[in-house]
Write an enzyme that holds these catalytic residues in place. Structure first.
Site, PDB file in Angstrom:
ATOM      1  N   GLU A 224       0.848  -1.194   0.000  1.00 32.39           N
ATOM      2  CA  GLU A 224       0.000   0.000   0.000  1.00 32.39           C
ATOM      3  C   GLU A 224       0.878   1.235   0.000  1.00 32.39           C
ATOM      4  OE1 GLU A 224      -3.689  -0.300   2.522  1.00 32.39           O
ATOM      5  OE2 GLU A 224      -2.278  -1.471   3.704  1.00 32.39           O
ATOM      6  N   HIS A 248      -5.706 -11.584   5.676  1.00 38.93           N
ATOM      7  CA  HIS A 248      -5.843 -11.494   4.218  1.00 38.93           C
ATOM      8  C   HIS A 248      -4.813 -12.349   3.468  1.00 38.93           C
ATOM      9  CE1 HIS A 248      -8.519  -8.407   5.389  1.00 38.93           C
ATOM     10  NE2 HIS A 248      -7.646  -7.435   5.511  1.00 38.93           N
TER      11      HIS A 248
END
Ligand SMILES: NC(=O)C1=CN([C@@H]2O[C@H](COP(=O)(O)OP(=O)(O)OC[C@H]3O[C@@H](n4cnc5c(N)ncnc54)[C@H](OP(=O)(O)O)[C@@H]3O)[C@@H](O)[C@H]2O)C=CC1
Ligand SMILES: O=C1O[C@H](COP(=O)(O)O)[C@@H](O)[C@H](O)[C@H]1O
Length: 496
Positions: A224, A248
């Site tokens: 990110e 995740h």
């Protein structure tokens, strides 16, 4: 060939009760997802969305907040006033402390039981801090709110380690059977993650090559560019391992590594996924640095602008040892995968926002075409753009046997392909449909925590600080070193 389309049939009428309805997650993700499904005709108009939180609001003032949030988080061109007003007509609010048995439960009960309420599917969505989940579940049950068709959706994080995860699971499990508990992991709602199942099991060629004989290693990256985005209070108590890897990335790993399930039914899928998690080789705590790199960003650049260090983004002066980056080498101790490293990494303030799975096939033998050809690399790009690529060597046109690489498998996906713009959209409706296949079962969560918790304990006990990395880079050197030791490198280093 049939063109694949997502089913967009309306679901049956429902009441969605959101605990934590004034929070960031509800405003930024849940309500926009429900709005979009409503706007596209999947949500019957007699459904209701009932927000609850402690803030003293009434229906009208809550609707105004929702209106503002939808305008902020959904593009203005996507919102039609008439549709928005019809949607807001479905929205209600009950001010309630979900953890307090003496709260305003009668008001919530009478709203839910009004009209055709008792016959509708009822979904309780818990979007508060997870330590409230057990109390909320108890109150929902003891105040008579549970109906025949109730489900309860639990937002992550389910605990902060194995012990607290069990506490959350047991707390909710006392009042709801496992079959009605939907633990959400929004990565399972991503089209490209689901596509891994199709790629693997609908293509016999790939299926036969999907093991240690053909595959040298796998990389799963979720990078990110953002930093804390005002979530410092939560993030500093969490860190990248809990925030991204435990849930995740391990979920993506299970989909990449699982055995062929006997069907696509929820339990068949989840039985195979949990087997992978249980087969993860425990990391040796005495030699953790050989398998795990962790970092924290210092000042650098993002989007061409200077950005502060992690510590400067946190409120207060106290130093922090929370990791904003983790890279680790996992191994799956089963006949299919023994000896194949699965490199997982996730970090904030990376050079680009990208989530992808890279499957590196083994190199060939030298000979016919000169040096050994490097192994093919299958790249499954999850976001920001969704694609699957597998370059192969073919003969360069013309005389002789020069080779060139062409994309043998390519599915670029522009926005027009993705019917759901956000993974919450499909998952929220799956809970209404009673379809738990893309939700995480209790044993999966606990197996993931079982593997991750010793790493956390080791970090806590070692008092070592994470390695520094400059914002806007791919993490600390220790992350590259992790692969170098096995003669591998991260995909961006290979391209350099
Ligand atoms: N924000 C995000 O992007 C993501 C968040 N999550 C998780 O979702 C959960 C919520 O996150 P987020 O929305 O960011 O948090 P916020 O702090 O923004 O919101 C928390 C919400 O819970 C409500 N709340 C707090 N205590 C109670 C209580 N006793 N009874 C009823 N409601 C209560 C608050 O309202 P009030 O104060 O009025 O009671 C508020 O609506 C957290 O566990 C978070 O880790 C998970 C993934 C992403
Ligand atoms: O759950 C979380 O996920 C987001 C990243 O989600 P993505 O769909 O944009 O990849 C992350 O920013 C956040 O810290 C974490 O809690």
């Amino acid at each position: 060939m049939n063109k694949p389309t997502l089913p967009l049939e309306p679901v049956e009428s429902f009441d969605y009760v959101i605990f934590g309805a004034t929070g960031d997650l509800t405003m930024r993700k849940l309500l926009p997802a429900l709005y979009r499904r409503f706007a596209e005709g999947q949500v019957p108009g007699d459904s209701r969305i009932v927000g609850t939180a402690r803030s003293p609001l009434d229906d009208e003032s809550y609707r105004e907040r929702v209106r503002a949030a939808l305008r902020e988080y959904i593009g203005a061109d996507e919102i039609a006033d008439t549709t928005l007003n019809r949607f807001l007509g479905m929205v209600h609010y009950v001010s309630l402390n979900g953890a307090d048995a003496s709260g305003n439960w009668p008001a919530l009960a009478s709203l839910l039981d009004s009209g055709a309420g008792r016959t509708k599917v009822r979904v309780f969505y818990l979007a508060t801090a997870p330590d409230l989940y057990g109390d909320i579940a108890r109150n929902v049950a003891e105040k008579g709110l549970r109906s025949e068709t109730s489900r309860i959706v639990l937002e992550k994080p389910i605990g902060t380690d194995l012990e607290t995860a069990r506490k959350v699971n047991d707390g909710v499990g006392r009042y709801f059977p496992e079959g009605s508990i939907y633990r959400i992991d929004h990565y399972l709602g991503k089209e490209a993650v689901q596509n891994i199942i199709a790629l693997r099991f609908a293509n016999p060629m790939l299926e036969r090559m999907w093991d240690s004989e053909s595959i040298e290693y796998v990389q799963i990256t979720a990078a990110e560019t953002v930093g804390l985005e005002g979530r410092g209070g939560y993030y500093d108590g969490s860190g990248a391992l809990r925030d991204m890897i435990q849930n995740h990335l391990l979920q993506v790993l299970t989909v990449v590594a699982m055995e062929r399930p006997s069907s696509l039914d929820a339990d068949a899928l989840r039985d195979e996924k949990v087997r992978v998690l249980k087969a993860l080789k425990p990391l040796d705590p005495r030699n953790l640095r050989a398998n795990v790199a962790r970092g924290q960003y210092v000042q650098g650049r993002a989007g061409g602008k200077p950005v502060p260090a992690y510590r400067e983004e946190l409120p207060g002066e106290a130093p922090s040892r929370t990791e904003t980056f983790v890279a680790l080498k996992a191994e799956i101790d089963n006949p299919r995968w023994r000896g194949v490293p699965f490199y997982l990494r996730s970090g904030k303030r990376m050079p680009e926002k990208v989530t992808e799975v890279v499957v590196q096939f083994r190199a060939g033998e030298p000979g016919l075409f000169g040096e050994a050809r490097p192994g093919s690399r299958l790249v499954i790009r999850v976001q920001p753009d969704e694609s699957v690529t597998l370059p192969l060597f073919v003969k360069h046109p013309g005389h002789g046997f020069g080779l060139e690489e062409v994309d043998a498998l390519s599915r670029p996906a522009g926005p027009e392909r993705a019917r759901y713009r956000d993974s919450y959209e499909g998952l929220l409706l799956d809970a209404v449909k009673g379809s738990p296949a893309l939700f995480v079962r209790k044993d999966e969560t606990e197996a993931a925590w079982q593997w991750v918790t010793p790493i956390l304990e080791n970090w806590r006990e070692s008092h070592e600080a994470p390695d520094a990395y400059e914002a806007g880079t791919w993490g600390p050197d220790s992350a590259r070193e992790l692969l170098r030791r096995s003669g591998h490198h991260w995909v961006e280093d290979a391209a350099a």
